[in-house]
Enzyme design. Structure first.
Site, mmCIF file in Angstrom:
data_model
loop_
_atom_site.group_PDB
_atom_site.id
_atom_site.type_symbol
_atom_site.label_atom_id
_atom_site.label_comp_id
_atom_site.label_asym_id
_atom_site.label_seq_id
_atom_site.Cartn_x
_atom_site.Cartn_y
_atom_site.Cartn_z
ATOM 1 N N HIS A 122 -8.069 50.283 -3.739
ATOM 2 C CA HIS A 122 -7.885 50.244 -5.399
ATOM 3 C C HIS A 122 -6.393 49.825 -5.640
ATOM 4 O O HIS A 122 -5.919 49.534 -6.848
ATOM 5 C CB HIS A 122 -7.924 51.474 -5.837
ATOM 6 C CG HIS A 122 -7.024 52.556 -5.482
ATOM 7 N ND1 HIS A 122 -6.740 52.935 -4.136
ATOM 8 C CD2 HIS A 122 -5.983 53.210 -6.222
ATOM 9 C CE1 HIS A 122 -5.980 53.907 -4.336
ATOM 10 N NE2 HIS A 122 -5.264 53.933 -5.355
ATOM 11 N N LEU A 127 -5.698 57.773 3.374
ATOM 12 C CA LEU A 127 -6.769 57.400 4.361
ATOM 13 C C LEU A 127 -6.628 56.068 4.739
ATOM 14 O O LEU A 127 -6.575 55.074 4.088
ATOM 15 C CB LEU A 127 -8.056 57.465 3.412
ATOM 16 C CG LEU A 127 -9.317 56.884 4.191
ATOM 17 C CD1 LEU A 127 -9.644 57.906 5.325
ATOM 18 C CD2 LEU A 127 -10.543 56.959 3.153
ATOM 19 N N GLY A 153 -16.328 39.492 -0.241
ATOM 20 C CA GLY A 153 -15.956 38.576 0.890
ATOM 21 C C GLY A 153 -15.085 37.499 -0.089
ATOM 22 O O GLY A 153 -14.176 37.772 -0.742
ATOM 23 N N SER A 154 -15.417 36.198 0.373
ATOM 24 C CA SER A 154 -14.644 35.127 0.035
ATOM 25 C C SER A 154 -15.279 33.960 -0.052
ATOM 26 O O SER A 154 -16.142 33.676 1.025
ATOM 27 C CB SER A 154 -13.211 35.015 0.790
ATOM 28 O OG SER A 154 -12.587 33.836 0.928
ATOM 29 N N LYS A 212 -15.424 38.108 7.311
ATOM 30 C CA LYS A 212 -16.050 38.319 6.191
ATOM 31 C C LYS A 212 -17.633 37.987 6.298
ATOM 32 O O LYS A 212 -18.565 38.641 5.686
ATOM 33 C CB LYS A 212 -15.604 37.383 4.985
ATOM 34 C CG LYS A 212 -14.270 37.849 4.658
ATOM 35 C CD LYS A 212 -14.272 39.226 3.954
ATOM 36 C CE LYS A 212 -13.369 39.724 3.405
ATOM 37 N NZ LYS A 212 -13.228 40.994 2.825
ATOM 38 N N ASN A 227 -11.489 31.385 -5.326
ATOM 39 C CA ASN A 227 -10.028 31.863 -5.182
ATOM 40 C C ASN A 227 -9.676 32.704 -6.764
ATOM 41 O O ASN A 227 -9.999 32.153 -7.687
ATOM 42 C CB ASN A 227 -9.101 30.556 -5.415
ATOM 43 C CG ASN A 227 -9.102 29.950 -3.921
ATOM 44 O OD1 ASN A 227 -10.316 29.798 -3.370
ATOM 45 N ND2 ASN A 227 -8.000 29.382 -3.470
ATOM 46 N N LEU A 228 -9.290 33.908 -6.440
ATOM 47 C CA LEU A 228 -8.855 34.784 -7.630
ATOM 48 C C LEU A 228 -7.396 34.874 -7.950
ATOM 49 O O LEU A 228 -6.599 34.636 -6.920
ATOM 50 C CB LEU A 228 -9.552 36.326 -7.169
ATOM 51 C CG LEU A 228 -10.694 36.486 -6.936
ATOM 52 C CD1 LEU A 228 -11.243 37.739 -6.307
ATOM 53 C CD2 LEU A 228 -11.679 35.929 -8.007
ATOM 54 N N ARG A 260 -9.827 23.393 -5.731
ATOM 55 C CA ARG A 260 -9.915 24.705 -6.163
ATOM 56 C C ARG A 260 -10.443 25.236 -7.178
ATOM 57 O O ARG A 260 -10.024 24.578 -8.148
ATOM 58 C CB ARG A 260 -8.698 25.550 -5.419
ATOM 59 C CG ARG A 260 -8.224 25.202 -3.955
ATOM 60 C CD ARG A 260 -8.921 26.027 -2.993
ATOM 61 N NE ARG A 260 -8.339 25.742 -1.697
ATOM 62 C CZ ARG A 260 -8.523 24.639 -0.785
ATOM 63 N NH1 ARG A 260 -9.206 23.720 -1.081
ATOM 64 N NH2 ARG A 260 -7.977 24.653 0.342
HETATM 65 P P1 GDP Z 1 -6.849 28.394 0.580
HETATM 66 O O1 GDP Z 1 -7.629 28.255 -0.672
HETATM 67 O O2 GDP Z 1 -7.334 29.523 1.559
HETATM 68 O O3 GDP Z 1 -6.314 27.019 1.277
HETATM 69 O O4 GDP Z 1 -5.355 29.031 0.174
HETATM 70 P P2 GDP Z 1 -4.252 28.947 -0.658
HETATM 71 O O5 GDP Z 1 -4.356 29.271 -2.295
HETATM 72 O O6 GDP Z 1 -2.985 29.507 0.028
HETATM 73 O O7 GDP Z 1 -3.964 27.417 -0.897
HETATM 74 C C1 GDP Z 1 -4.619 26.328 -1.438
HETATM 75 C C2 GDP Z 1 -4.009 24.962 -1.440
HETATM 76 O O8 GDP Z 1 -2.943 25.098 -2.294
HETATM 77 C C3 GDP Z 1 -3.630 24.616 -0.264
HETATM 78 O O9 GDP Z 1 -4.098 23.046 0.053
HETATM 79 C C4 GDP Z 1 -2.099 24.929 -0.148
HETATM 80 O O10 GDP Z 1 -1.645 23.796 0.743
HETATM 81 C C5 GDP Z 1 -1.744 24.488 -1.437
HETATM 82 N N1 GDP Z 1 -0.327 25.005 -1.925
HETATM 83 C C6 GDP Z 1 0.416 24.075 -2.626
HETATM 84 N N2 GDP Z 1 1.519 24.786 -2.619
HETATM 85 C C7 GDP Z 1 1.503 25.977 -2.232
HETATM 86 C C8 GDP Z 1 2.173 27.303 -2.272
HETATM 87 O O11 GDP Z 1 3.304 27.422 -2.516
HETATM 88 N N3 GDP Z 1 1.503 28.413 -1.756
HETATM 89 C C9 GDP Z 1 0.249 28.502 -1.029
HETATM 90 N N4 GDP Z 1 -0.250 29.582 -0.760
HETATM 91 N N5 GDP Z 1 -0.501 27.327 -1.177
HETATM 92 C C10 GDP Z 1 -0.059 26.203 -1.726
#
Ligand code: GDP
Length: 323
Positions: free
Chosen positions: A15, A43, A110-111, A144, A169-170, A213
């Site tokens: 939570h 816990l 999950g994801s 997952k 992606n959230l 994404r």
């Molecule tokens: P993913 O969806 O599991 O790949 O996780 P992320 O949200 O960390 O990354 C998504 C995409 O955003 C990847 O192609 C990263 O290389 C790109 N990205 C660009 N800039 C950033 C940054 O500053 N942080 C992260 N985490 N990802 C980035």
């Protein structure tokens, strides 16, 4: 099980996290009388005996399993052992203890990284285990997938009503804005904001900017989770089968990382250069979920990306020191 509108005594595992806290907010807003939570100090979900004792003493009816070790591409890539071990421990302990204690309904979260690295887009639920996983988050994804398969195994062996939801992606309030461990959306909000404050002329965005994404606001995810758990047993299990029982949760459209960076530059008022850093990984080329199963079950998202980003920016400004 209590009537579908009434979930009895509800335990929200995780939570304090972004998703768990959104589920708790939603349950409380909707007048759910008994929402049980435990902090990690109270816990530790990685400890089997403690989890079993907790469930044995609580008469819980419904579980939202939102506890997990999560992180962005860099953290997943650098700490795969932590991601696989902690997630397997947490979910195995909670699912098995819930079963032993007679919990009537459980939702495992999950994801979308469970799907193969290269999958037909949008990805439908039955793309699961049809090809190799993306390497940067393989350890997390395997944990997952094991969670989904565990819920299915308990359904087949014991008739358990253990369901699974796979969010895209959230983002939103209570997200992690630490640049080393966060996902892209919160990372870019913070980087662009810092650049505006410091007067920097450029911001580094990892990778090529080309990956795509799909982003869903966590309040929509909480609403979808509550919707899925409130469905009658007959309705849920007639929409899935017990060898492919999970349901995708997304918004149905995606953007490139470059498009996301432009949106965030505009929300934060950054007018300098966006520079791509090819030394950082791109990860999966595209992750867009097919949400037709969820739509057929009567749910649709409500928060458009632009509005969600603006609201999350305000939240970050109120909660992060440099924010
Ligand atoms: P993913 O969806 O599991 O790949 O996780 P992320 O949200 O960390 O990354 C998504 C995409 O955003 C990847 O192609 C990263 O290389 C790109 N990205 C660009 N800039 C950033 C940054 O500053 N942080 C992260 N985490 N990802 C980035």
């Amino acid at each position: 099980m209590p009537a579908s509108s009434e979930q009895g005594r509800v335990f929200v595992a995780g939570h304090r996290g972004m998703v768990g806290s959104a589920i708790v907010r939603r349950l409380r807003e909707r007048g759910q009388p008994e929402v049980i939570t435990r902090s990690r100090q109270e816990l530790d979900l990685t400890r089997q005996a403690d989890v079993e004792a907790f469930f044995a003493g609580q008469s819980i009816n419904t579980v939202y399993l939102a506890a997990a070790r999560v992180g962005g591409i860099k953290a997943n890539n650098e700490f795969p052992a932590d991601f696989i071990t902690e997630n397997l421990q947490i979910q195995t302990n909670v699912i098995e203890s819930a079963h032993r204690a007679g919990v009537q309904r459980l939702l495992f979260l999950g994801s979308s990284c469970i799907y193969p690295r290269v999958a037909e887009q949008p990805m439908s639920e039955d793309a699961l285990m049809t090809g190799p996983l993306e390497e940067t988050n393989e350890a997390y994804a395997v944990a997952k997938i094991a969670g989904i398969k565990m819920c299915e195994a308990y359904r087949r062996q014991f008739g358990s009503d253990f369901r699974s939801a796979m969010p895209t992606n959230l983002y939103g309030p209570n997200d992690n804005f630490d640049l080393e461990t966060s996902h892209v959306l919160p990372a870019l909000l913070r980087k662009f904001h810092q650049a505006v404050k410091s007067g920097a002329h450029s911001v580094a965005v990892w990778g090529s900017g080309r990956p795509r994404r799909e982003f869903l606001h966590v309040d929509d995810m909480a609403a979808a989770s509550c919707h899925l758990i409130a469905l009658s047993e007959e309705r849920y299990w007639s929409a899935v089968d017990d060898h492919c029982s999970h349901i995708n949760v997304g918004c149905g459209s995606d953007v490139s990382i470059a498009e996301l960076a432009e949106m965030i530059a505009s929300v934060t008022g950054f007018e300098g250069q966006i520079e791509y850093d090819p030394s950082m990984p791109d990860g999966t080329p595209r992750k867009l979920l097919d949400i037709s199963r969820l739509e057929a079950l009567g749910w649709a998202p409500e928060i458009p990306l632009q509005r969600g980003i603006s609201e999350t920016y305000r939240w970050m400004s109120d909660h992060w020191n440099d924010g």
